[in-house]
Enzyme design. Structure first.
Site, short mmCIF file in Angstrom:
data_model
loop_
_atom_site.label_atom_id
_atom_site.label_comp_id
_atom_site.label_asym_id
_atom_site.label_seq_id
_atom_site.Cartn_x
_atom_site.Cartn_y
_atom_site.Cartn_z
N ARG A 193 53.64 31.02 36.97
CA ARG A 193 52.97 30.34 35.83
C ARG A 193 52.10 29.16 36.24
O ARG A 193 51.77 28.30 35.43
CB ARG A 193 53.98 29.90 34.78
CG ARG A 193 54.74 31.04 34.17
CD ARG A 193 55.21 30.72 32.77
NE ARG A 193 55.83 31.90 32.20
CZ ARG A 193 57.10 32.24 32.36
NH1 ARG A 193 57.89 31.45 33.07
NH2 ARG A 193 57.57 33.33 31.82
N LYS B 265 36.80 27.68 37.24
CA LYS B 265 36.74 29.06 36.73
C LYS B 265 37.34 29.98 37.77
O LYS B 265 36.92 29.98 38.93
CB LYS B 265 35.29 29.47 36.46
CG LYS B 265 34.74 28.97 35.16
CD LYS B 265 33.41 29.64 34.89
CE LYS B 265 32.83 29.17 33.55
NZ LYS B 265 31.49 29.74 33.32
N GLU C 49 21.49 30.04 43.86
CA GLU C 49 22.29 29.17 42.97
C GLU C 49 21.82 27.72 43.07
O GLU C 49 21.85 26.97 42.10
CB GLU C 49 23.79 29.27 43.29
CG GLU C 49 24.44 30.60 42.94
CD GLU C 49 24.83 30.75 41.45
OE1 GLU C 49 24.53 29.85 40.63
OE2 GLU C 49 25.43 31.80 41.13
N LYS D 245 26.93 20.07 39.10
CA LYS D 245 28.08 20.87 38.66
C LYS D 245 29.21 19.96 38.17
O LYS D 245 29.83 20.22 37.12
CB LYS D 245 28.54 21.75 39.83
CG LYS D 245 29.69 22.68 39.49
CD LYS D 245 29.24 24.02 39.00
CE LYS D 245 30.36 24.77 38.30
NZ LYS D 245 30.66 26.07 38.84
N GLU E 276 33.19 25.41 28.47
CA GLU E 276 31.93 26.09 28.15
C GLU E 276 31.70 26.23 26.65
O GLU E 276 31.28 27.28 26.15
CB GLU E 276 31.88 27.46 28.84
CG GLU E 276 30.47 27.96 29.06
CD GLU E 276 30.40 29.22 29.91
OE1 GLU E 276 30.88 29.19 31.06
OE2 GLU E 276 29.85 30.21 29.43
N ARG F 272 28.07 23.43 29.37
CA ARG F 272 28.34 24.24 30.58
C ARG F 272 27.60 25.58 30.55
O ARG F 272 27.37 26.18 31.60
CB ARG F 272 29.85 24.46 30.76
CG ARG F 272 30.18 25.08 32.11
CD ARG F 272 31.65 25.03 32.47
NE ARG F 272 31.88 25.66 33.76
CZ ARG F 272 32.99 25.55 34.48
NH1 ARG F 272 34.00 24.81 34.02
NH2 ARG F 272 33.11 26.17 35.64
N ASN G 10 24.79 29.12 33.29
CA ASN G 10 24.65 30.58 33.26
C ASN G 10 23.20 31.05 33.31
O ASN G 10 22.93 32.23 33.10
CB ASN G 10 25.32 31.15 31.99
CG ASN G 10 26.80 30.89 32.00
OD1 ASN G 10 27.42 30.90 33.06
ND2 ASN G 10 27.37 30.63 30.84
N HIS H 167 22.48 34.35 34.81
CA HIS H 167 23.73 35.08 34.99
C HIS H 167 23.92 36.22 34.00
O HIS H 167 24.54 37.23 34.33
CB HIS H 167 24.92 34.13 34.90
CG HIS H 167 25.09 33.30 36.16
ND1 HIS H 167 24.11 32.46 36.63
CD2 HIS H 167 26.10 33.22 37.05
CE1 HIS H 167 24.53 31.89 37.75
NE2 HIS H 167 25.73 32.34 38.03
N HIS I 161 24.64 39.53 35.69
CA HIS I 161 25.94 40.23 35.58
C HIS I 161 25.74 41.68 35.17
O HIS I 161 26.46 42.57 35.65
CB HIS I 161 26.84 39.54 34.54
CG HIS I 161 27.42 38.25 35.04
ND1 HIS I 161 28.16 37.42 34.24
CD2 HIS I 161 27.39 37.65 36.26
CE1 HIS I 161 28.54 36.35 34.94
NE2 HIS I 161 28.09 36.49 36.15
N HIS J 238 26.25 38.44 44.58
CA HIS J 238 26.15 37.76 43.28
C HIS J 238 24.87 36.92 43.18
O HIS J 238 24.14 36.99 42.18
CB HIS J 238 27.39 36.90 43.06
CG HIS J 238 27.33 36.07 41.82
ND1 HIS J 238 27.24 36.62 40.56
CD2 HIS J 238 27.30 34.72 41.66
CE1 HIS J 238 27.16 35.63 39.68
NE2 HIS J 238 27.19 34.48 40.31
N1 GLY Z 1 29.33 29.43 37.57
C1 GLY Z 1 29.14 28.93 36.29
C2 GLY Z 1 30.18 27.95 35.86
O1 GLY Z 1 30.99 27.52 36.67
O2 GLY Z 1 30.25 27.62 34.71
#
Ligand code: GLY
Length: 357
Positions: free
Chosen positions: A117, A139, A181, A223, A233, A237, A241, A244, A248, A261
């Site tokens: 947990r 994340k 990135e 970041k 997010e 945040r 993206n 992305h 994706h 990626h």
């Molecule tokens: N890679 C995007 C984020 O961490 O929100």
């Protein structure tokens, strides 16, 4: 030694950018930690394992391996590793060190989030992409066949140790994938970073230390600021993206096996910039300038045989899609973006087609 603090409602931790910090990794482990599990891949270990072994010489630890590659970023390897952790004496006092690229950071972070947990994780990213993005912000997760990172959790690390010297041996393709990135951070929030990427590409590609250190530090600053303002997010945040959503879709459409990626993000940014221009959010000059900067760090693998319609369909199952509405992060000028939903499919399709051409 730039140190950027990430401050979320429940956690506070440093993201440290320093050449040579790997050698001091043991200083960042809590004295009372139980069994330490280093999670890596055979490939990373072959190149960087000895240096981490030296750093952990006085710390009892076990090394566990994940299979490399986006197509192995699934639940099954995590179940296997959790079993190995139990066999080797893992318990609730254990700690994970995630030592690798973005996939390792995401998977080892998720393993730490769900083992008994939840146990702590220290992130030590070894690729540019992981150093500027994946390792920071908590994340964690794995892919489903239906889409990218559809199972996961927010699990903030105790610390992120970023050693730019590790990039000296990074393969060229991986390095370039990470540069996309970095470029993303410039487009969304730092005209100065964008300018360095656009105007000093020979030094960027030659990995000149001062330039590399600046690119990493400015990306980590951004970041850390964004995650501190909006961990889950709900708002700000989302700007991370940029590129992305469509990226994706490209990764899922090609079964996570053709593009790294960062390369998929490069494609997604090309399409998003086209979309921003056609939806009149971005001037043609800025659009051309951003698209040229992206091209400077290519090429990405060929896009032959990928139908634009299939990518459009896949946008609906991205987890950034909320109640059927696809949200796009679109630049409004260099260093600034807006989040837009409700764009007509025809415009999106045209933008994807232009990026595929
Ligand atoms: N890679 C995007 C984020 O961490 O929100």
């Amino acid at each position: 030694m730039p140190v950027f603090e990430v401050l979320t409602p429940r956690e506070r931790y440093p993201a440290i950018v320093e050449r040579g910090i790997l050698a001091r990794a043991a200083d960042y482990l809590p004295p009372k930690a139980g069994r330490v599990f280093v999670v890596s891949t055979q490939d990373v270990w072959k190149h960087q394992g000895e240096a981490l072994e030296r750093a952990l010489a006085g710390t009892r630890h076990e090394v566990l391996f994940l299979p490399g590659g986006e197509d192995h970023k699934r639940l099954a390897p995590l179940e296997a590793l959790a079993g190995q952790m139990v066999e080797r004496g893992g318990d609730r006092s254990s700690l994970v060190i995630a030592f690798g690229g973005g996939i390792v950071n995401d998977m080892a972070g998720f393993l730490a989030a769900i083992f008994m947990r939840g146990i702590p994780v220290v992130q030590i990213p070894t690729t540019l992409l992981a150093q500027v993005d994946a390792a920071i912000g908590g994340k964690t997760g794995v892919n489903l066949a239906a889409g990218k990172n559809l199972i996961g959790s927010f699990h903030q690390p105790l610390a992120v140790l970023i050693d730019p010297a590790l990039l000296d041996t990074l393969p060229e393709r991986e390095y370039r994938a990470g540069l996309f990135e970095v470029l993303k951070h410039g487009v969304i929030r730092s005209p100065e970073l964008f300018r360095v990427m656009a105007e000093r590409s020979p030094e960027v590609l030659a990995r000149v230390p001062d330039v590399v250190d600046f690119m990493i530090a400015d990306s980590v600053r951004i970041k850390a600021e964004v995650v501190s303002a909006d961990e889950r997010e709900g708002g700000l945040r989302r700007i991370l993206n940029f590129g992305h959503t469509i990226g994706h879709a490209l990764e899922a459409e090609t079964a996570y096996s053709r593009f790294l990626h960062g390369e998929a993000v490069a494609f997604g940014m090309q399409a998003a910039v086209r979309l921003a221009e056609s939806a009149r959010h971005l001037s043609p000059d800025d659009s051309a300038c951003i698209r040229a900067a992206i091209r400077r760090y290519g090429p990405i693998p060929p896009l032959d045989g990928i139908p634009a319609e299939s990518l459009l369909r896949r946008l609906g199952s991205d987890k950034k899609t909320v109640q059927g509405k696809v949200h796009f992060v679109l630049p409004t000028r260099i260093g600034q973006v807006t989040v837009v939903s409700g764009i007509e499919d025809a415009l999106v399709l045209n933008a994807i087609r232009a990026a595929l051409a």
